[in-house]
Write a protein that holds these residues in place. Structure first.
Motif, PDB file in Angstrom:
ATOM      1  N   VAL A  84      81.596  24.871 -37.769  1.00 53.61           N
ATOM      2  CA  VAL A  84      82.895  25.864 -37.710  1.00 53.61           C
ATOM      3  C   VAL A  84      82.465  26.806 -37.026  1.00 53.61           C
ATOM      4  CG1 VAL A  84      83.226  25.645 -39.802  1.00 53.61           C
ATOM      5  CG2 VAL A  84      85.493  25.956 -38.364  1.00 53.61           C
ATOM      6  N   ARG A  85      81.314  27.729 -37.989  1.00 52.60           N
ATOM      7  CA  ARG A  85      80.843  28.943 -37.948  1.00 52.60           C
ATOM      8  C   ARG A  85      80.697  29.171 -36.100  1.00 52.60           C
ATOM      9  NH1 ARG A  85      76.637  28.692 -40.567  1.00 52.60           N
ATOM     10  NH2 ARG A  85      75.407  29.153 -38.578  1.00 52.60           N
ATOM     11  N   GLN A  86      80.420  28.299 -35.377  1.00 60.09           N
ATOM     12  CA  GLN A  86      79.862  28.751 -34.645  1.00 60.09           C
ATOM     13  C   GLN A  86      81.060  28.716 -33.184  1.00 60.09           C
ATOM     14  OE1 GLN A  86      76.972  25.744 -33.317  1.00 60.09           O
ATOM     15  NE2 GLN A  86      75.162  27.393 -34.368  1.00 60.09           N
ATOM     16  N   THR A  87      82.283  27.946 -33.221  1.00 57.83           N
ATOM     17  CA  THR A  87      83.290  27.955 -33.327  1.00 57.83           C
ATOM     18  C   THR A  87      84.580  28.776 -33.043  1.00 57.83           C
ATOM     19  OG1 THR A  87      83.613  25.187 -33.195  1.00 57.83           O
ATOM     20  CG2 THR A  87      85.092  26.458 -32.576  1.00 57.83           C
ATOM     21  N   ILE A  88      84.356  30.018 -34.437  1.00 58.18           N
ATOM     22  CA  ILE A  88      84.826  31.147 -34.678  1.00 58.18           C
ATOM     23  C   ILE A  88      84.289  32.002 -33.653  1.00 58.18           C
ATOM     24  CG2 ILE A  88      85.133  31.934 -36.718  1.00 58.18           C
ATOM     25  CD1 ILE A  88      85.405  30.086 -38.353  1.00 58.18           C
ATOM     26  N   ASN A  89      83.398  32.153 -33.854  1.00 64.80           N
ATOM     27  CA  ASN A  89      81.793  32.657 -32.863  1.00 64.80           C
ATOM     28  C   ASN A  89      82.708  33.020 -32.450  1.00 64.80           C
ATOM     29  OD1 ASN A  89      80.740  34.007 -35.497  1.00 64.80           O
ATOM     30  ND2 ASN A  89      78.745  33.267 -34.752  1.00 64.80           N
ATOM     31  N   ALA A  90      82.771  31.704 -31.229  1.00 60.53           N
ATOM     32  CA  ALA A  90      82.836  31.474 -29.977  1.00 60.53           C
ATOM     33  C   ALA A  90      84.205  32.461 -29.147  1.00 60.53           C
ATOM     34  CB  ALA A  90      82.947  29.492 -29.699  1.00 60.53           C
ATOM     35  N   ILE A  91      84.816  31.586 -29.688  1.00 61.69           N
ATOM     36  CA  ILE A  91      86.865  32.133 -30.343  1.00 61.69           C
ATOM     37  C   ILE A  91      86.822  32.720 -30.141  1.00 61.69           C
ATOM     38  CG2 ILE A  91      87.094  29.631 -29.035  1.00 61.69           C
ATOM     39  CD1 ILE A  91      88.526  29.016 -31.266  1.00 61.69           C
ATOM     40  N   GLY A  92      86.433  34.151 -31.222  1.00 63.45           N
ATOM     41  CA  GLY A  92      87.186  34.980 -32.488  1.00 63.45           C
ATOM     42  C   GLY A  92      87.558  36.052 -31.478  1.00 63.45           C
ATOM     43  N   LYS A  93      86.513  36.311 -30.673  1.00 62.93           N
ATOM     44  CA  LYS A  93      86.562  38.054 -29.202  1.00 62.93           C
ATOM     45  C   LYS A  93      88.217  37.734 -28.526  1.00 62.93           C
ATOM     46  CE  LYS A  93      82.685  40.239 -30.730  1.00 62.93           C
ATOM     47  NZ  LYS A  93      80.723  40.105 -29.752  1.00 62.93           N
ATOM     48  N   GLN A  94      88.285  36.452 -28.333  1.00 62.40           N
ATOM     49  CA  GLN A  94      89.511  36.298 -27.048  1.00 62.40           C
ATOM     50  C   GLN A  94      90.602  36.095 -28.428  1.00 62.40           C
ATOM     51  OE1 GLN A  94      88.556  34.611 -24.572  1.00 62.40           O
ATOM     52  NE2 GLN A  94      86.473  33.977 -24.728  1.00 62.40           N
ATOM     53  N   PRO A  95      91.772  37.160 -26.458  1.00 67.25           N
ATOM     54  CA  PRO A  95      93.084  37.438 -27.297  1.00 67.25           C
ATOM     55  C   PRO A  95      93.944  36.275 -27.499  1.00 67.25           C
ATOM     56  CG  PRO A  95      92.552  38.182 -25.295  1.00 67.25           C
ATOM     57  CD  PRO A  95      91.044  37.557 -25.781  1.00 67.25           C
ATOM     58  N   ASP A  96      94.935  36.321 -27.908  1.00 66.81           N
ATOM     59  CA  ASP A  96      96.045  35.063 -27.822  1.00 66.81           C
ATOM     60  C   ASP A  96      95.743  33.804 -27.911  1.00 66.81           C
ATOM     61  OD1 ASP A  96      97.784  37.368 -27.303  1.00 66.81           O
ATOM     62  OD2 ASP A  96      97.086  37.046 -25.347  1.00 66.81           O
ATOM     63  N   LYS A  97      95.107  33.214 -29.025  1.00 69.50           N
ATOM     64  CA  LYS A  97      94.938  31.852 -29.533  1.00 69.50           C
ATOM     65  C   LYS A  97      95.592  30.892 -29.624  1.00 69.50           C
ATOM     66  CE  LYS A  97      91.298  33.791 -32.565  1.00 69.50           C
ATOM     67  NZ  LYS A  97      91.455  35.140 -31.796  1.00 69.50           N
ATOM     68  N   ASP A  98      96.968  30.557 -28.926  1.00 64.24           N
ATOM     69  CA  ASP A  98      98.026  30.440 -29.320  1.00 64.24           C
ATOM     70  C   ASP A  98      97.639  28.433 -29.558  1.00 64.24           C
ATOM     71  OD1 ASP A  98      99.740  31.974 -28.130  1.00 64.24           O
ATOM     72  OD2 ASP A  98      98.663  31.603 -26.296  1.00 64.24           O
ATOM     73  N   TRP A  99      96.762  28.037 -29.102  1.00 73.01           N
ATOM     74  CA  TRP A  99      97.118  26.487 -30.217  1.00 73.01           C
ATOM     75  C   TRP A  99      95.451  26.100 -29.579  1.00 73.01           C
ATOM     76  CZ3 TRP A  99      99.644  22.472 -31.814  1.00 73.01           C
ATOM     77  CH2 TRP A  99     101.245  22.861 -31.918  1.00 73.01           C
ATOM     78  N   LEU A 100      94.697  25.347 -30.828  1.00 71.72           N
ATOM     79  CA  LEU A 100      92.681  24.808 -30.794  1.00 71.72           C
ATOM     80  C   LEU A 100      93.503  23.791 -30.486  1.00 71.72           C
ATOM     81  CD1 LEU A 100      90.583  25.016 -31.136  1.00 71.72           C
ATOM     82  CD2 LEU A 100      90.094  24.790 -33.204  1.00 71.72           C
ATOM     83  N   ILE A 101      92.714  22.882 -30.057  1.00 68.59           N
ATOM     84  CA  ILE A 101      92.884  21.586 -29.934  1.00 68.59           C
ATOM     85  C   ILE A 101      91.925  20.798 -29.802  1.00 68.59           C
ATOM     86  CG2 ILE A 101      93.489  19.895 -29.014  1.00 68.59           C
ATOM     87  CD1 ILE A 101      94.841  21.172 -26.515  1.00 68.59           C
ATOM     88  N   ILE A 102      91.553  19.907 -31.276  1.00 72.18           N
ATOM     89  CA  ILE A 102      90.443  19.158 -31.250  1.00 72.18           C
ATOM     90  C   ILE A 102      90.361  18.123 -31.128  1.00 72.18           C
ATOM     91  CG2 ILE A 102      88.803  18.647 -33.637  1.00 72.18           C
ATOM     92  CD1 ILE A 102      90.680  21.381 -34.696  1.00 72.18           C
TER      93      ILE A 102
END
Length: 361
Positions: A84-102
């Motif tokens: 989860v830490r690596q996933t957060i780092n991966a998407i963290g700087k991306q704007p407008d995270k409307d949905w995360l689908i798992i």
């Protein structure tokens, strides 16, 4: 609108999670939604395949501290904080995270709660109903007994659920098929397809059953994915069987299903694809999550289920094939049951609901 999808494929995990997420991603793209995949570099991953479909993929590193005997799902369960830490780092700087689908059997409420503050909405695709989730939307496209109560104890009261084959994530190639009612109940063509990786090598077992049957007038199509480690051995074995044709990593499975009179396969997403084209099937359980689905579908006459892979021999498959060939009314029964089960399917329901939930915010 921007959507991120966290899913994996590997030799052990299989390819089903990624393939059904690709269906959803394609539908979202048609609505001008930006979709980015987040996948770990595991043996047998589909990262390059996803990229070939013109989607961006953020790849997470190959596990370095895993036990060689430990499968990929168990690694993530034990190292969920790292993931989860690596996933957060991966998407963290991306704007407008409307949905995360798992779409991942190793991810549960702990992982989801950790990342949830970073995204507007969280959706889970599941079919196990065996762990807690903290999500806004949950999709399970499979059919079970007491389906409406299946997730009661696993999700919060505010979670919207999309349950059953009505919400099937069906690939475009299947939707493009024009169904033609079969004029004959005779088995003239058999399709063998056990998914992308087939780790228990059921494909070879089915081929040996075909050989035991000794019916050279029946054409046999065999579908093998590039994650299948037994491809070379299967290809060699089939060289002297003239009625068998091998199809490797194809994009025309729907066409083969439409041509076939009978299939031999496992559970998973392919189950519902077969039902959509009303293709009768003999099934073998290759993973524990298939057990409940396949036994129920067998009860309601959609399939002929032989049981767990380790308990099914080549002769069992050959016997069931001959029984169906000699009793053609069984084919019609399975076709009619499939048609009834898929009567409420609507290809746009999942994307429509996802967009509605986003607009309601």
């Amino acid at each position: 609108m921007k959507v991120f999808i966290r899913t994996d494929a590997s030799t052990g995990i299989g390819t089903g999670h990624v393939m059904r997420c690709l269906v959803l991603a394609e539908e979202l793209r048609k609505k001008n939604v930006s979709v980015t995949f987040v996948c770990r570099r595991l043996s047998g991953n589909l990262i390059e395949y996803i990229k070939s479909k013109s989607f961006t993929v953020i790849s997470l590193p190959t596990p370095t501290n895993s036990n060689p005997d430990q499968d990929d799902e168990n690694w993530l369960k034990l190292n969920w904080k790292t993931d989860v830490r690596q996933t957060i780092n991966a998407i963290g700087k991306q704007p407008d995270k409307d949905w995360l689908i798992i779409d991942h059997y190793a991810i549960d409420k702990k992982w989801e709660r950790t990342i949830k503050p970073m995204v507007k909405k969280l959706m889970v695709i599941d079919d196990l109903a065996n762990r807690q989730h903290d999500c806004d939307l949950l999709l399970d496209q499979n059919l079970y007994r007491n389906l409406d109560k299946r997730y009661e104890k696993w999700i919060p009261s505010y979670t919207t659920t999309l349950l059953g084959p009505t919400y099937l994530l069906l690939r475009q190639e299947f939707r493009d098929i024009q169904y033609v009612e079969k004029k004959s109940d005779n088995v003239k063509r058999i399709l063998i397809s056990f998914g992308g990786s087939d780790p228990t090598n059921e494909t070879m077992k089915a081929i040996k059953a075909i050989k035991l049957m000794n019916q050279p007038d029946i054409a046999v199509d065999i579908v093998i994915g590039f994650s299948n480690q037994n491809y070379s051995a299967i290809k060699k074995y089939c060289e002297d069987i003239p009625n068998i044709k091998i199809h490797y990593q194809i994009d025309y499975l729907a066409e083969l299903m439409a041509k076939a009179d009978l299939a031999i396969g496992a559970g998973g997403s392919t189950t519902w694809e077969r039902c959509y084209v009303r293709l009768p099937a003999i099934t073998i359980e290759t993973a524990t999550n298939q057990s409940e689905i396949l036994s129920y579908l067998s009860e309601i006459g959609v399939i002929c289920h032989l049981g767990l892979s380790k308990e099914v021999a080549e002769q069992d498959i050959a016997n069931q094939l001959m029984h169906i060939i000699n009793n053609p009314e069984m084919l019609k029964g399975m076709m009619d049951a499939s048609k009834l089960m898929m009567r409420d399917f609507n290809e746009s329901l999942v994307v429509d609901r996802l967009l509605e939930e986003n607009n309601d915010d």
